[in-house]
Design an enzyme around this catalytic site. Structure first.
Site, PDB file in Angstrom:
ATOM      1  N   PHE A  77     -68.136  42.690   3.509  1.00  0.00           N
ATOM      2  CA  PHE A  77     -67.066  43.592   3.930  1.00  0.00           C
ATOM      3  C   PHE A  77     -67.500  44.298   5.214  1.00  0.00           C
ATOM      4  O   PHE A  77     -68.512  44.978   5.251  1.00  0.00           O
ATOM      5  CB  PHE A  77     -66.737  44.608   2.834  1.00  0.00           C
ATOM      6  CG  PHE A  77     -65.460  45.335   3.125  1.00  0.00           C
ATOM      7  CD1 PHE A  77     -64.238  44.731   2.859  1.00  0.00           C
ATOM      8  CD2 PHE A  77     -65.479  46.588   3.708  1.00  0.00           C
ATOM      9  CE1 PHE A  77     -63.048  45.383   3.166  1.00  0.00           C
ATOM     10  CE2 PHE A  77     -64.296  47.245   4.023  1.00  0.00           C
ATOM     11  CZ  PHE A  77     -63.074  46.642   3.747  1.00  0.00           C
ATOM     12  N   VAL A  78     -66.710  44.118   6.261  1.00  0.00           N
ATOM     13  CA  VAL A  78     -67.085  44.656   7.570  1.00  0.00           C
ATOM     14  C   VAL A  78     -66.186  45.827   7.978  1.00  0.00           C
ATOM     15  O   VAL A  78     -65.055  45.945   7.519  1.00  0.00           O
ATOM     16  CB  VAL A  78     -67.038  43.566   8.671  1.00  0.00           C
ATOM     17  CG1 VAL A  78     -68.092  42.503   8.414  1.00  0.00           C
ATOM     18  CG2 VAL A  78     -65.654  42.925   8.777  1.00  0.00           C
ATOM     19  N   LYS A 123     -63.381  34.784   7.803  1.00  0.00           N
ATOM     20  CA  LYS A 123     -64.296  34.632   6.658  1.00  0.00           C
ATOM     21  C   LYS A 123     -63.894  33.379   5.896  1.00  0.00           C
ATOM     22  O   LYS A 123     -63.151  33.449   4.920  1.00  0.00           O
ATOM     23  CB  LYS A 123     -64.127  35.831   5.706  1.00  0.00           C
ATOM     24  CG  LYS A 123     -64.915  37.063   6.018  1.00  0.00           C
ATOM     25  CD  LYS A 123     -64.794  38.014   4.821  1.00  0.00           C
ATOM     26  CE  LYS A 123     -64.891  39.451   5.234  1.00  0.00           C
ATOM     27  NZ  LYS A 123     -64.556  40.380   4.143  1.00  0.00           N
ATOM     28  N   LYS A 135     -53.241  48.075  11.276  1.00  0.00           N
ATOM     29  CA  LYS A 135     -53.834  48.823  12.366  1.00  0.00           C
ATOM     30  C   LYS A 135     -55.086  48.129  12.864  1.00  0.00           C
ATOM     31  O   LYS A 135     -55.570  48.407  13.949  1.00  0.00           O
ATOM     32  CB  LYS A 135     -54.213  50.237  11.879  1.00  0.00           C
ATOM     33  CG  LYS A 135     -53.071  51.005  11.281  1.00  0.00           C
ATOM     34  CD  LYS A 135     -53.628  52.273  10.563  1.00  0.00           C
ATOM     35  CE  LYS A 135     -52.567  52.889   9.696  1.00  0.00           C
ATOM     36  NZ  LYS A 135     -53.123  53.903   8.783  1.00  0.00           N
ATOM     37  N   GLY A 136     -55.632  47.254  12.032  1.00  0.00           N
ATOM     38  CA  GLY A 136     -56.946  46.675  12.304  1.00  0.00           C
ATOM     39  C   GLY A 136     -57.066  45.906  13.619  1.00  0.00           C
ATOM     40  O   GLY A 136     -58.152  45.804  14.181  1.00  0.00           O
ATOM     41  N   ASP A 139     -57.205  41.128  13.229  1.00  0.00           N
ATOM     42  CA  ASP A 139     -58.613  41.511  13.178  1.00  0.00           C
ATOM     43  C   ASP A 139     -59.452  40.497  12.403  1.00  0.00           C
ATOM     44  O   ASP A 139     -60.467  40.017  12.881  1.00  0.00           O
ATOM     45  CB  ASP A 139     -58.783  42.926  12.585  1.00  0.00           C
ATOM     46  CG  ASP A 139     -58.065  43.120  11.245  1.00  0.00           C
ATOM     47  OD1 ASP A 139     -57.387  42.174  10.770  1.00  0.00           O
ATOM     48  OD2 ASP A 139     -58.170  44.220  10.673  1.00  0.00           O
ATOM     49  N   ARG A 162     -62.771  52.944  11.862  1.00  0.00           N
ATOM     50  CA  ARG A 162     -62.091  52.067  12.820  1.00  0.00           C
ATOM     51  C   ARG A 162     -62.617  52.264  14.243  1.00  0.00           C
ATOM     52  O   ARG A 162     -62.496  51.394  15.093  1.00  0.00           O
ATOM     53  CB  ARG A 162     -60.586  52.346  12.832  1.00  0.00           C
ATOM     54  CG  ARG A 162     -59.870  52.011  11.541  1.00  0.00           C
ATOM     55  CD  ARG A 162     -58.375  52.096  11.758  1.00  0.00           C
ATOM     56  NE  ARG A 162     -57.615  52.126  10.515  1.00  0.00           N
ATOM     57  CZ  ARG A 162     -57.266  51.050   9.820  1.00  0.00           C
ATOM     58  NH1 ARG A 162     -57.614  49.854  10.235  1.00  0.00           N
ATOM     59  NH2 ARG A 162     -56.570  51.155   8.714  1.00  0.00           N
ATOM     60  N   ASP A 211     -59.099  36.776   5.877  1.00  0.00           N
ATOM     61  CA  ASP A 211     -59.940  36.826   4.686  1.00  0.00           C
ATOM     62  C   ASP A 211     -59.390  35.809   3.676  1.00  0.00           C
ATOM     63  O   ASP A 211     -59.676  34.619   3.798  1.00  0.00           O
ATOM     64  CB  ASP A 211     -59.899  38.275   4.174  1.00  0.00           C
ATOM     65  CG  ASP A 211     -60.869  38.579   3.068  1.00  0.00           C
ATOM     66  OD1 ASP A 211     -62.004  38.113   3.135  1.00  0.00           O
ATOM     67  OD2 ASP A 211     -60.499  39.313   2.122  1.00  0.00           O
ATOM     68  N   ASP A 258     -61.274  49.040   8.952  1.00  0.00           N
ATOM     69  CA  ASP A 258     -61.560  50.265   8.202  1.00  0.00           C
ATOM     70  C   ASP A 258     -62.132  49.980   6.829  1.00  0.00           C
ATOM     71  O   ASP A 258     -62.023  48.890   6.276  1.00  0.00           O
ATOM     72  CB  ASP A 258     -60.267  51.043   7.993  1.00  0.00           C
ATOM     73  CG  ASP A 258     -59.337  50.358   6.979  1.00  0.00           C
ATOM     74  OD1 ASP A 258     -59.038  49.158   7.180  1.00  0.00           O
ATOM     75  OD2 ASP A 258     -58.954  51.003   5.990  1.00  0.00           O
TER      76      ASP A 258
END
Ligand code: IMP
Ligand code: MG
Length: 182
Positions: free
Chosen positions: A152-153, A131, A43-44, A100, A165, A103, A159
């Site tokens: 952590f964003v 990142k 969903k990000g 989004d 979100r 990582d 989320d």
């Protein structure tokens, strides 16, 4: 209150808007005359997708895919599940994955491998955030909004435990909000 738990703003709204606009201009140039399909990773990626596509000046369509790594932790487990697959085949299309944040790189690496097998004409990645310090598998990122440090964003689609979100900016959560969870 909307910003309850937010420690600081990492990327404010106006910077997100400016950078998205610049990426959209570049993508519009690169894909002129091509059969562009944007694949948003749910969903990000939704807020980024919507803002990005509004700025595109070329014809394109969109589809969605949902993946999940096991657990609700802030660390990716490396095991990827497909929760929702695409509606249509991508054979012969110019596919751009819209994500989004990259990582460890495991989710997008897995996606690239399964989508590649479906025979798209081209397959590239556009991520809002990257990142680099956290990378565990090598992935080629074609369009990057921002490189960010190892924090952590949340916000702008991203989320923590399904919340935050809706924030229109990208923020960092107060450490005490997530250190006790999973
Ligand atoms: P990766 O497989 O480790 O690259 O993680 C990919 C996914 O984990 C991203 O698409 C996000 O959905 C989520 N993720 C990774 N880092 C963060 C973060 O800092 N905040 C929120 N979600 C994140
Ligand atoms: Mg994601």
């Amino acid at each position: 209150m909307l910003t309850h738990g937010v420690d600081k703003t990492l990327i404010p709204e106006d910077q997100l808007r400016q950078r998205t606009k610049a990426l959209a201009a570049q993508i519009s140039r690169d894909y002129e005359g091509k059969d562009l399909l944007l694949i948003c990773v749910l969903k990000g990626g939704v807020m980024f997708l919507v803002d990005l596509m509004r700025e595109l000046t070329i014809l394109h369509d969109i589809d969605f895919m949902a993946t999940s790594s096991y657990g609700a932790s802030t660390e990716s487990s490396g095991v990827v599940r497909i929760l929702k697959d695409l509606d249509k085949p991508i054979y012969g299309r110019d596919v751009l994955i819209v994500d989004d944040i990259i990582d460890s790189g495991r989710t997008v690496d897995y996606l690239m491998r399964i989508l590649h097998e479906r025979g798209p004409a081209s397959l590239r990645i556009c991520t809002l955030l990257n990142k680099p310090e956290r990378r565990e598998v090598e992935v080629q990122l074609d369009y990057i909004g921002f490189d960010i440090p190892n924090e952590f964003v949340i916000g702008y689609g991203m989320d923590f435990a399904e919340k935050y979100r809706n924030l229109p900016f990208i923020g960092v959560l107060k450490p005490e909000y997530y250190q006790d969870l999973d």
